[in-house]
Enzyme design. Structure first.
Site, mmCIF file in Angstrom:
data_model
loop_
_atom_site.group_PDB
_atom_site.id
_atom_site.type_symbol
_atom_site.label_atom_id
_atom_site.label_comp_id
_atom_site.label_asym_id
_atom_site.label_seq_id
_atom_site.Cartn_x
_atom_site.Cartn_y
_atom_site.Cartn_z
ATOM 1 N N SER A 1 0.666 -9.942 -1.336
ATOM 2 C CA SER A 1 0.262 -8.489 -0.942
ATOM 3 C C SER A 1 0.732 -7.736 0.405
ATOM 4 C CB SER A 1 -1.039 -8.100 -1.043
ATOM 5 O OG SER A 1 -1.930 -9.373 -0.469
ATOM 6 N N LYS B 1 0.697 -1.344 0.140
ATOM 7 C CA LYS B 1 0.057 -0.005 -0.131
ATOM 8 C C LYS B 1 0.796 1.390 -0.106
ATOM 9 C CE LYS B 1 -4.460 -1.339 0.301
ATOM 10 N NZ LYS B 1 -5.629 -0.898 -0.721
#
Lengths: 321, 321
Positions: free
Chosen positions: A301, A51
């Site tokens: 991720s 992110k």
């Protein structure tokens, strides 16, 4: 739609501040899947997930334009929140993040450690709008933002730069920011590479949007052990990028996510959050197929998981044979 | 005693076949410990631990001399076993490993996956001698071998090559092969760096040997959650290297190992076996002290853990504040 140049700009902008994470070949998985399996270890990224790439690209773009706001407001189940707290601390501006009361403890702790202010609320979007109105802060959307998407695309650039040309790239899907960036970056450079998204059946905002032709909110509150993927809706930009660049988005049940977690941890020796393992889960269930000998990249991720998750995900020890 | 040249030879020999593992700075730990903390991630090494370095150095040294045996026999709680199975498969010779019946399942599985033959026995040394006598195989000692020690020393060379000069290097100690190599390699190049070994109180073969002045077997069967460190005795070579090059060996209780496991996993996002966390445990209990701002390297020796260990080590989720 984002073009190749915007990803190069993003890479130049965020490159010095993010980890160029390892792309590691995994022999145990390659043997098991009769393929060449590589993992992109974004769990080793700053603040524990990919992110930070999109967040920093947005903030630095604003700063370049002399347009940094007084503060940032956002909403997130956790990883975007942690990334915003981390990045705003680096740039010296305050941040308020609206999080669901059930957010994973380690993600809440991460936001606090980086100095972010938290509002716990079930009305993420409403609470965020209130903060913006009251304090004059600016929204940094967790996924539906072209600059955020461009930042996330640097994951795709690094995959192409560091390894063999992949036949298949598997990407976890929540609101669609990561897959939009990765797919656009990869497909403009390697059109033959298949990019496939994977989302939980209980949190399938992108599949829902694809079926509806619009990023309408899910009829039910999304729920999955893959907490990082529980976006209540996809976005206008992410839906457009997925339609343009992604070969397929598949939906998988909860049990395959649980079943994939330990084998992927054991094979990679990385600490992974459940969201990070949906790509392997999709392969093991047959939801995604490939030819023997294919080069497959699993985008891992993030790694922001909790003791609670470990207890839920750890399999019973096998009987000694 | 090994000299600097032998480590350089080992590095040239094994370098092309082992992972040059990452030396990663860990911001969360640096903040917590008011120091600059780096971790050497040998859990990402082939077969999941540093052991492959010493094993390959021994096998390749024999091959250079045209002296490869018909097969290898060894004894090990697991990581050396997995490394021997992995390395002998690469070189095309058979291996028999004698393992305790309670060896961690994932280590047993690893040996099988690489094609090694296993003898489960409580008499590790005796069973191994039998295999050698019956089949004409050669012993590859899990730690008390100069060539093995030289191979393990490449961990130390990589630490010095990749990062700032450390003030303190913390190394897990079982039979002493890793710390012998790391300490000799580091001290001959950076004499001011403190190298400290850490072993469980219940498996303190090296401290016992230091007190006795000889590598006498432990009076009790060693036992620790840090299964990789449960050597029943130190060795002649390892004791000599520890006496010559190691600043201190400290002993720690079981609970600090349990308590350090999750924080170190969470901070590094790496899957770690309990043996790998004893260095942090020694710091958190105050068994090892350092000045604020010190550069500290934690050698994370391996990542071969099991669901059973995860259940034993995962802390209760904290109450939401």
């Amino acid at each position: 739609m984002l073009d190749a140049g915007e990803f190069d700009s993003a890479a130049a902008r965020v490159g010095p501040l993010v980890e160029h994470t390892p792309l590691r070949e995994c022999a145990a998985l390659s043997d098991r899947l009769r393929a060449r399996v590589l993992v992109k270890a974004e769990n080793l990224q700053h603040a524990g997930s990919f992110k930070i790439r999109g967040v920093l690209n947005a903030l630095l773009t604003w700063r370049e334009k002399g347009d940094l706001p007084a503060g940032i407001a956002t909403f997130s189940a956790g990883n975007h929140a942690a990334a915003v707290a981390y990045a705003t601390a680096q740039l010296g501006i305050p941040a308020v993040v609206c999080m669901p009361p059930k957010a994973v403890a380690s993600k809440v702790d991460a936001v606090r450690r980086y100095g972010g202010e938290i509002v716990f609320t079930t009305d993420l979007v409403g609470a965020c709008a209130e903060v913006i109105a009251e304090r004059g802060y600016r929204l940094l959307h967790p996924f539906d933002d072209r600059t955020v998407i461009a930042g996330h695309g640097t994951v795709g650039l690094e995959i192409l730069a560091d390894g063999p040309v992949p036949d298949l790239v598997l990407v976890p899907v929540g609101g669609g920011g990561l897959i939009s960036g990765v797919a656009a970056a990869v497909k403009t450079r390697s059109p033959a590479t298949r990019v496939v998204g994977v989302e939980p059946l209980g949190a399938n905002a992108m599949s829902h949007a694809l079926r509806r032709g619009a990023p309408d909110p899910l009829p039910q509150h999304p729920h999955s052990i893959a907490d990082g993927l529980t976006a209540p809706f996809a976005g206008r930009h992410t839906l457009a990028h997925v339609k343009a660049f992604v070969d397929d988005v598949v939906e998988i049940d909860e049990q395959p996510i649980v079943d994939a977690w330990w084998p992927l941890m054991e094979a990679t020796k990385l600490l992974l959050e459940p969201s990070a393992v949906v790509g392997l889960a999709a392969i093991l269930t047959g939801a995604v197929s490939y030819d023997d000998g294919s080069t497959i990249v699993l985008v891992l991720s993030g790694g922001n998981t909790s003791p609670e998750n470990l207890r839920r995900l750890t399999p019973d020890p096998p009987a000694r044979s």
